[in-house]
Design an enzyme around this catalytic site. Sequence first.
Site, PDB file in Angstrom:
ATOM      1  N   GLU A   1       0.882  -1.180   0.000  1.00 26.05           N
ATOM      2  CA  GLU A   1       0.000   0.000   0.000  1.00 26.05           C
ATOM      3  C   GLU A   1       0.911   1.219   0.000  1.00 26.05           C
ATOM      4  OE1 GLU A   1      -3.125   0.073  -0.302  1.00 26.05           O
ATOM      5  OE2 GLU A   1      -3.931  -1.821   0.410  1.00 26.05           O
TER       6      GLU A   1
ATOM      7  N   CYS B   1      -2.590   9.376   1.894  1.00 23.18           N
ATOM      8  CA  CYS B   1      -2.157   8.805   0.612  1.00 23.18           C
ATOM      9  C   CYS B   1      -3.186   9.035  -0.486  1.00 23.18           C
ATOM     10  CB  CYS B   1      -1.879   7.320   0.773  1.00 23.18           C
ATOM     11  SG  CYS B   1      -3.271   6.423   1.447  1.00 23.18           S
TER      12      CYS B   1
HETATM   13  P1  NAD Z   1       7.899   5.108   4.795  1.00 20.52           P
HETATM   14  O1  NAD Z   1       7.900   4.244   3.590  1.00 20.52           O
HETATM   15  O2  NAD Z   1       9.087   5.930   5.085  1.00 20.52           O
HETATM   16  O3  NAD Z   1       7.617   4.210   6.110  1.00 20.52           O
HETATM   17  C1  NAD Z   1       6.526   3.321   6.192  1.00 20.52           C
HETATM   18  C2  NAD Z   1       6.812   2.257   7.246  1.00 20.52           C
HETATM   19  O4  NAD Z   1       7.859   1.414   6.788  1.00 20.52           O
HETATM   20  C3  NAD Z   1       7.277   2.812   8.589  1.00 20.52           C
HETATM   21  O5  NAD Z   1       6.816   1.988   9.638  1.00 20.52           O
HETATM   22  C4  NAD Z   1       8.781   2.676   8.454  1.00 20.52           C
HETATM   23  O6  NAD Z   1       9.399   2.685   9.713  1.00 20.52           O
HETATM   24  C5  NAD Z   1       8.860   1.323   7.783  1.00 20.52           C
HETATM   25  N1  NAD Z   1      10.108   0.899   7.133  1.00 20.52           N
HETATM   26  C6  NAD Z   1      10.451  -0.388   6.983  1.00 20.52           C
HETATM   27  N2  NAD Z   1      11.612  -0.508   6.344  1.00 20.52           N
HETATM   28  C7  NAD Z   1      12.039   0.719   6.101  1.00 20.52           C
HETATM   29  C8  NAD Z   1      13.204   1.210   5.471  1.00 20.52           C
HETATM   30  N3  NAD Z   1      14.114   0.388   4.944  1.00 20.52           N
HETATM   31  N4  NAD Z   1      13.340   2.557   5.381  1.00 20.52           N
HETATM   32  C9  NAD Z   1      12.377   3.396   5.862  1.00 20.52           C
HETATM   33  N5  NAD Z   1      11.252   2.946   6.477  1.00 20.52           N
HETATM   34  C10 NAD Z   1      11.083   1.620   6.589  1.00 20.52           C
HETATM   35  O7  NAD Z   1       6.592   6.004   4.651  1.00 20.52           O
HETATM   36  P2  NAD Z   1       6.168   7.269   5.529  1.00 20.52           P
HETATM   37  O8  NAD Z   1       6.925   8.470   5.064  1.00 20.52           O
HETATM   38  O9  NAD Z   1       6.185   6.920   6.958  1.00 20.52           O
HETATM   39  O10 NAD Z   1       4.639   7.404   5.091  1.00 20.52           O
HETATM   40  C11 NAD Z   1       4.194   8.163   4.045  1.00 20.52           C
HETATM   41  C12 NAD Z   1       3.983   7.337   2.797  1.00 20.52           C
HETATM   42  O11 NAD Z   1       3.058   6.286   3.054  1.00 20.52           O
HETATM   43  C13 NAD Z   1       3.378   8.167   1.675  1.00 20.52           C
HETATM   44  O12 NAD Z   1       4.016   7.849   0.474  1.00 20.52           O
HETATM   45  C14 NAD Z   1       1.932   7.703   1.666  1.00 20.52           C
HETATM   46  O13 NAD Z   1       1.264   7.894   0.442  1.00 20.52           O
HETATM   47  C15 NAD Z   1       2.066   6.278   2.016  1.00 20.52           C
HETATM   48  N6  NAD Z   1       0.800   5.724   2.496  1.00 20.52           N
HETATM   49  C16 NAD Z   1       0.134   4.834   1.705  1.00 20.52           C
HETATM   50  C17 NAD Z   1      -1.081   4.337   2.114  1.00 20.52           C
HETATM   51  C18 NAD Z   1      -1.832   3.362   1.263  1.00 20.52           C
HETATM   52  O14 NAD Z   1      -2.704   2.689   1.791  1.00 20.52           O
HETATM   53  N7  NAD Z   1      -1.539   3.244  -0.020  1.00 20.52           N
HETATM   54  C19 NAD Z   1      -1.636   4.743   3.334  1.00 20.52           C
HETATM   55  C20 NAD Z   1      -0.926   5.649   4.118  1.00 20.52           C
HETATM   56  C21 NAD Z   1       0.298   6.131   3.692  1.00 20.52           C
END
Ligand code: NAD
Length: 476
Positions: free
Chosen positions: A250, A284
């Site tokens: 997602e 998102c």
């Molecule tokens: P992110 O990708 O930085 O982090 C998401 C999760 O992954 C966090 O728990 C983070 O700690 C973890 N993670 C695991 N491995 C990781 C790694 N190697 N490096 C970094 N993080 C890691 O995302 P974010 O900035 O926290 O959230 C925003 C993003 O999430 C936006 O792009 C948004 O559109 C997306 N989002 C998508 C949905 C959906 O359902 N499609 C819903 C909410 C948010």
Amino acid sequence: MYPETIELLIDGVWCQGSDGKSEPLINPATEEVLATVPHVTEADLDRALAASLKGFKLWKTMTAMQRWAIMDKAADLIEQRKETIARVLTMENGKALAEATGEVQFAADATRWYAEEGKRAYGRIVPARLPGVRQMVFKEPVGPVVAFAAWNFPASNVIRKISGALGAGCSIILKPAEETPGTAVAIARCFQDAGLPAGVLNIVFGEPAKVSSYLIASPIPKKVSLTGSTAVGKLLQKQAADTLKRCTMELGGHAPVIVYEDADLDKTLDTLVAFKFRNAGQVCTSPTRFYVHDAIYDRFIEGFASRAEKLKIGDGLDANVQMGPMIAPRRLDAMDGFVSDATAKGASVVTGGKRIGKKGYFYAPTLLKNVPDAARIMSEEPFGPIAPTTTFSTFDGMIERANSLPYGLASFVFTRNLSLAQKTEMALEAGMVGVNHMMVSTPETPFGGVNESGYGSESGIEGLDAYLRTKFVTEM
Ligand code: NAD
């Protein structure tokens, strides 16, 4: 006071990390330290992996009715504790308390829905080619799951993973975002208090890249579920390839909004302004590219700006506040960068375009006019309270621009003409389309994207299916 203690949950026991490392949890509205977030060590992760295997073996052999009873009780507890959990959520994430309360209610509703749907993980009987043969298709839980969730919906991002996995009969190790740990902890306490067996649900925090690569490299989990950015999605999918784990991704979005000339403009503007600035635009599915028919553009801009300027910004705990802060100071810099890039390329700022105050990470609701397609904000996910707008005059030209990005999560259409709406719905590259409203997320309908917004829906029957695998048995 922040009403939660942040702990890890490993094998049914709430604990700190075994080497005592932690990080501070900051309230984005006040910049105060709310709590400390413990970090796991590799030894803690090994214990969580072993617990998830033990938990899986137990949970999968319980009947769907037994699992339903525990999950239904957990949903009742989430609902009973809704006000406290919503306060935790607002203090760590910043969103308005009414939004937080609605999100916690979603967590209770989704848990009930998945618990019920788990009773309907039907297989089928297939007529055989040979006499005396019985052919049966069974649905089984896929195995222990590892899941990672973003901070922007601290309750709903995590509950879709917890309740999806549990409803299907899987165990789970969840790493919620370190920015919003308390909501997940408070929700996990509801499951523990409802009688969930040890090891079925494990909660860990730590350095994201280290935790995810360690868990994904293990052969124990059979499935990865991520709600996060496209960049992290690509990385985790590559890591999952080594053990051929299934993934649900997602990921990010950049939702086009198409406003036709015949749209009910007042209603459209009320809806768009409410949804654009919900959670300070950190959603998102947030509308992020506004394509407005040129015949109504001036009226659209005027109506949007006057509504945006009336919004009350502040600490989400204040009942009158409609929009809270951004999650972190780096996001304020990102917003300034989008605005200066767009204006340098010819856009103008109608309202907002700057940080508010010096305490807390507040950014003004911002409306940009005549934004060229070449501006960064038209292709990079803004994830903030900025509405970039532009005009269109022909259907084909507008659809080409709307479909021009690698993303394909949500998209929205506003018109009174149903056949035009249908033509647009069919033409859009998106996992979800909202027509004349924007509520694309419910527990019973599939939520997910296409292309670089990811794959594999959550919620709906698709959400349960993501945690099930198929076994064919033939008997003679
Ligand atoms: P992110 O990708 O930085 O982090 C998401 C999760 O992954 C966090 O728990 C983070 O700690 C973890 N993670 C695991 N491995 C990781 C790694 N190697 N490096 C970094 N993080 C890691 O995302 P974010 O900035 O926290 O959230 C925003 C993003 O999430 C936006 O792009 C948004 O559109 C997306 N989002 C998508 C949905 C959906 O359902 N499609 C819903 C909410 C948010």
